[in-house]
Design an enzyme around this catalytic site. Structure first.
Site, PDB file in Angstrom:
ATOM      1  N   SER A   4       0.809  -1.219   0.000  1.00  0.00           N
ATOM      2  CA  SER A   4       0.000   0.000   0.000  1.00  0.00           C
ATOM      3  C   SER A   4       0.843   1.270   0.000  1.00  0.00           C
ATOM      4  O   SER A   4       0.462   2.272  -0.606  1.00  0.00           O
ATOM      5  CB  SER A   4      -0.938  -0.002   1.212  1.00  0.00           C
ATOM      6  OG  SER A   4      -1.811  -1.103   1.164  1.00  0.00           O
ATOM      7  N   HIS A  23       0.373   4.451   4.138  1.00  0.00           N
ATOM      8  CA  HIS A  23      -0.321   5.174   3.080  1.00  0.00           C
ATOM      9  C   HIS A  23       0.156   6.623   2.993  1.00  0.00           C
ATOM     10  O   HIS A  23       0.454   7.125   1.903  1.00  0.00           O
ATOM     11  CB  HIS A  23      -1.829   5.145   3.331  1.00  0.00           C
ATOM     12  CG  HIS A  23      -2.422   3.778   3.231  1.00  0.00           C
ATOM     13  ND1 HIS A  23      -3.786   3.558   3.144  1.00  0.00           N
ATOM     14  CD2 HIS A  23      -1.864   2.543   3.181  1.00  0.00           C
ATOM     15  CE1 HIS A  23      -4.026   2.261   3.061  1.00  0.00           C
ATOM     16  NE2 HIS A  23      -2.873   1.626   3.094  1.00  0.00           N
TER      17      HIS A  23
END
Length: 295
Positions: free
Chosen positions: A200, A246
């Site tokens: 991610s 993220h």
């Protein structure tokens, strides 16, 4: 109704094709930025090239290798602009299969964890114990099918256009450095005994670079902003998501993408790789700081 007089600035606002001056056009070569008409433009991996750039004839005198068509970021145009994206997806898929077929110790060795086991036991595993490789292996490790499915779909749709726009070397650098930035911020802010995994951080780095690419092409930013906003909502509302990865990847990817796509041509490599080096220095600094704190 008023009409613009011949020869006035308004009448000359739209340039003519450099090969056919009588044909007005709003299209420019993405390499040399000369105006080209629809008859002259040559499809490229990103945008259009003029005939001279497409065939390597610039007429400026450099060696033939220097006048070959280049990507927006100055990279070499490849025959298969999605090759690295396919390899990265294949590598993630191979690790996913290994996670579910090999002993559980394989997964334990691949995840990102700060220090394990917790007190009062003596820690033996984790980044703080010298296992820095976990900052990299976590980027290719998934356990849940929905997790790898979402990340690989995002990698395919975001990675391909970026690979074509940046070239393979710059694209791979963007992917890896963004992923490392996500890992470093997770290591810094998450609980040292919480294991995290997934691509991610690198994928959000591609989101950041995609925003820079859309800006470079002067295209509509709204679809990218909306998609990014939806993903950020999921980031902070779903349970068991490492938001640190993220955010770290997103910030690093946006910075690197902007530097690669907006660097002045005369100092392009210095700005591009200098920015990557600065992000890597930050990654090392955060990792050393957290390690000192935990030990």
């Amino acid at each position: 109704m008023d009409h613009a007089a011949a020869g006035s600035p308004d009448a000359q606002s739209t340039p003519g094709c450099y090969r056919h001056p009588d044909r007005e056009t709003g299209i420019r070569c993405t390499r040399c930025e000369r105006p080209i008409c629809t008859d002259c433009m040559v499809n490229a991996s990103v945008g259009f090239h003029c005939p001279d750039c497409a065939t390597g004839r610039t007429g400026t005198g450099p060696a033939p290798a220097a006048s070959r068509p280049r990507t927006l970021a100055g990279g070499t145009i490849a025959g298969d602009p999605y090759l690295l994206t396919k390899i990265l997806i294949g590598l993630n898929a191979a690790v996913f299969i290994a996670v579910h077929t090999l002993p559980e110790s394989f997964l334990s060795d691949m995840v990102l964890i700060g220090r394990w086991p917790p007190a009062p036991f003596v820690p033996t595993d984790g980044v703080a114990e010298g296992e820095w490789y976990r900052l990299v292996t976590t980027m290719f490790t998934h356990e849940e099918i929905w997790h790898i499915g979402f990340n690989m779909l995002s990698l395919w749709f975001l990675g391909g256009p970026l690979e074509a726009a940046l070239g393979r070397a710059r694209y791979l650098t963007l992917y890896l450095v963004s992923g490392l930035a996500g890992s470093a911020l997770t290591y810094l802010l998450a609980s040292p005994t919480t294991a995290t995994l997934g691509a991610s951080g690198a994928v959000f780095g591609l989101f950041g670079a995609t925003a820079a690419l859309v800006r470079r092409l002067k295209a509509d930013m709204r679809p990218v902003v909306i998609l990014l906003a939806i993903n950020l909502v999921f980031t902070f509302t779903w349970a068991n998501i490492a938001w640190q990865a993220h955010i770290g990847g997103l910030v690093a990817g946006a910075a690197i993408g902007y530097a690669m796509l907006h660097a002045p041509r005369e100092r392009r490599s210095l700005v591009q790789y200098g920015t990557c080096a600065l992000v890597l220095v930050a990654v090392v600094g955060l990792t050393l700081s957290r390690t000192a704190q935990l030990t």
